[in-house]
Design an enzyme around this catalytic site. Structure first.
Site, PDB file in Angstrom:
ATOM      1  N   ASP A 172     -37.228  50.528 -17.468  1.00 20.48           N
ATOM      2  CA  ASP A 172     -38.023  51.560 -16.804  1.00 20.48           C
ATOM      3  C   ASP A 172     -37.232  52.240 -15.687  1.00 20.48           C
ATOM      4  O   ASP A 172     -36.606  51.585 -14.868  1.00 20.48           O
ATOM      5  CB  ASP A 172     -39.318  50.975 -16.237  1.00 20.48           C
ATOM      6  N   CYS A 191     -46.329  48.661 -13.806  1.00 18.90           N
ATOM      7  CA  CYS A 191     -45.952  50.050 -14.097  1.00 18.90           C
ATOM      8  C   CYS A 191     -46.504  50.963 -13.004  1.00 18.90           C
ATOM      9  O   CYS A 191     -45.866  51.952 -12.619  1.00 18.90           O
ATOM     10  CB  CYS A 191     -46.491  50.487 -15.460  1.00 18.90           C
ATOM     11  N   CYS A 227     -33.919  47.194 -17.066  1.00 20.40           N
ATOM     12  CA  CYS A 227     -35.258  46.610 -17.039  1.00 20.40           C
ATOM     13  C   CYS A 227     -36.216  47.365 -17.954  1.00 20.40           C
ATOM     14  O   CYS A 227     -37.367  46.978 -18.122  1.00 20.40           O
ATOM     15  CB  CYS A 227     -35.812  46.599 -15.625  1.00 20.40           C
ATOM     16  N   CYS A 274     -42.419  52.567 -20.503  1.00 18.15           N
ATOM     17  CA  CYS A 274     -43.527  52.418 -21.434  1.00 18.15           C
ATOM     18  C   CYS A 274     -44.576  53.504 -21.186  1.00 18.15           C
ATOM     19  O   CYS A 274     -44.514  54.234 -20.191  1.00 18.15           O
ATOM     20  CB  CYS A 274     -44.150  51.040 -21.289  1.00 18.15           C
TER      21      CYS A 274
HETATM   22  S1  FES Z   1     -42.771  49.803 -16.950  1.00 19.03           S
HETATM   23 FE1  FES Z   1     -42.595  47.735 -17.572  1.00 19.03          FE
HETATM   24  S2  FES Z   1     -44.116  47.597 -19.108  1.00 19.03           S
HETATM   25 FE2  FES Z   1     -44.470  49.511 -18.202  1.00 19.03          FE
END
Ligand code: FES
Ligand SMILES: Cc1ncc(COP(=O)(O)O)c(C=O)c1O
Lengths: 132, 404
Positions: A39, A106, A37, A63
């Protein structure tokens, strides 16, 4: 994507990066997300005899907003009791970091990570943790 | 050296100053601003002459007849006109279309639209190097196949498809062959005298011309017919109505003329820069090049840095304007469908960066980029729990992740 100054600050100077011994009875580890995914967040807390979080460490693959969310969270939980830490909401993180709507998840990940770390600590320590 | 440094020439290029100069002559009252369709006065004639010259220059780069060039607003419109126009015109012969999973959205979305109209579309998977296996393409052909649409150069990974061989196959089977050449014009020699390509899409802004202008090549021998998608004054032999944008067309013509003159030398210069970049990065642990390195334009390097997420890497590389195939699935963006189609796993797709170099890239910028990347890969890996696990010898694929 334009990032807020707070995200950039945490991203450029992440607080409390690192690892703790996950087999230590005083350490609770929460790992959430999935590589597929994009992350993975690992949050660790070290809990003192009085039930207060003495230290926190994180590592995050994800991210910039995910990195900032976890960095901020390690700052926030230090010095808090487990009960206090478990009331932290993703919306507080999103607000503090001024995350745009597409980046709110996030911060959800960070909330999931601290919950998972607390649960891990509790399951390791059984009733002792509850009474603390 | 000015930062950020532009390494995104596949997204768009700046207009070459020599092109801008020609365009500026076609705007103001003193300039050649007339409507090229105005037949009754000198303003119109002067504009028409410039449009003719531009059309000749566009045709010359690909060794085509100028009458085979239809100006459009860009490659997106050219793809739409080619695919919908041919599908609608020839649907009495069949309703099957073949394309590839790694095409640009302008092709894929147009095909999706035709599916809703009752056409059937086969989306071929490329090989892991990004190239199409001609045998698999042949195997997908059916008696009712009317159109094959395959891009020349892929925008993400820069690989060059063998359109000569595909063209022969299509011609033998009497199938119309469309090629999206937005990323190849000016980078790869194109000879319409030899290629059995019936329709080809071009865009000016990928080769130092302005945005908002492109062209569709429509073969005359054998003659290819299209149903117009834009109706009106009957411009461009009825295939695309709308007043011709003289300044845009002049810009495109000049850009194509310069490309023909300078392509060979420029390719060599860019190739050396790309090799320099690659050499500066390839010894980093756990890096993977995406796409074939031989059948590839020299401008492109697409590379995955395992265990580092692309969006955060782009944030770290704020002094480099690059693009990433990544973005976590839960945000509005998707990880690159091109990398997925060539069989890259999600982690590597999330960890990819595309560098595209061009006319104004210089060696100093490449060296700066290498330093920045090496520094930041180290930093982000220190932050990455996956890197830590990899270093401890833990198999990440063996873990049961809770995908969300
Ligand atoms: S963890 Fe998915 S965009 Fe930030
Ligand atoms: C392969 C390909 N096709 C089509 C397009 C769309 O071109 P335009 O921007 O001229 O519509 C692009 C550019 O984004 C491209 O790379």
């Amino acid at each position: 994507m334009a990032y807020s100054e707070k995200v950039i600050d945490h991203y450029e100077n992440p607080r409390n990066v690192g690892a703790m011994d996950k087999d230590d009875a005083h350490v609770g580890t929460g790992m959430v997300g999935a590589p597929a995914c994009g992350d993975v967040m690992r949050l660790q807390i070290k809990v003192g005899e009085n039930g207060v979080i003495e230290d926190a460490k994180f590592k995050t693959y994800g991210c910039g907003s995910a990195i900032a969310s976890s960095s901020l969270l390690t700052e926030w939980v230090k010095g808090k009791t487990l009960d206090e830490a478990s009331t932290i909401k993703n919306s507080q993180i999103a607000e503090e970091l001024e995350l745009p709507p597409v980046k709110v998840h996030c911060s959800v990940l960070a909330e999931d990570a601290i919950k998972a770390a607390i649960n891990d600590y509790k399951s390791k320590n059984g009733d002792k943790a509850k009474s603390a | 050296m000015k930062t950020p440094i532009y390494f995104d020439y596949s997204a768009t290029t700046p207009v070459d100053p020599r092109v801008a100069e020609e365009m500026c002559k076609c705007l103001t009252p003193e300039g050649i601003f007339g409507n090229p369709a105005s037949r009754s006065h000198a303003f119109g004639w002067a504009s028409e002459k410039l449009v003719d010259e531009a059309r000749n220059n566009v045709a010359a780069l690909i060794n085509a007849d100028p009458k085979e060039i239809v100006f459009t607003s860009g490659a997106t419109e050219s793809d739409n006109l080619a695919i919908k126009g041919a599908a609608h015109f020839y649907q009495k012969n069949g309703k099957h279309i073949i394309t590839c999973k790694t095409e640009h959205k302008a092709v894929l979305d147009t095909c999706r639209h035709l599916e809703r109209e009752g056409f059937e579309v086969t989306y071929l998977a490329p090989e892991t190097n990004g190239l199409i296996d001609l045998e698999k393409l042949k195997a997908a052909v059916r008696p009712d196949t009317i159109l094959v649409s395959i891009m020349h150069v892929n925008n993400e990974i820069g690989v060059i498809q063998d359109i000569a061989a595909i063209g022969e196959m299509c011609r033998d089977n009497k199938i119309i062959f469309h090629v999206d050449a937005a990323q190849s014009a000016g980078k790869v020699p194109i000879d319409m005298g030899a290629l059995k390509v019936d329709l080809m899409s071009f865009s000016a802004h990928k080769i130092y011309g302005p945005k908002g202008i492109g062209a569709l090549y429509v073969r005359r021998k054998p003659r290819i017919r299209l149903e117009a998608q834009m109706h009106g004054g009957g411009h461009e032999r009825g295939m695309r109505s709308g007043t011709l944008a003289t300044h845009q067309i002049v810009g495109m013509g000049e850009a194509f003329r310069l490309a023909k003159e300078e392509m060979a030398a420029e390719n060599e210069r860019v190739r050396m820069l790309r090799e320099r970049l690659l050499n500066g990065l390839k010894d980093i642990e756990e890096v993977y090049i995406n796409g074939d390195m031989e059948q590839r334009v020299p401008h492109n390097l697409n590379i995955s840095f395992n265990f580092v997420e692309g969006e955060s890497l782009m944030m770290a590389l704020k002094d480099l304007a690059v693009s990433s195939g990544s973005a976590c699935t839960s945000s509005s963006l998707e990880p690159s469908y091109v990398l997925r189609a060539i069989g890259r796993n999600d982690e590597l797709a999330h960890s990819s960066i595309r560098f595209s170099l061009g006319r104004f890239t210089v060696e100093e910028e490449i060296d700066f980029a290498i330093d920045e990347i090496r520094k930041n890969i180290d930093k982000l890996r220190e932050l990455s729990p996956l890197w830590e696990m990899f270093k401890e010898g833990i198999d990440i694929n063996a873990i049961e992740w809770a995908a969300h």
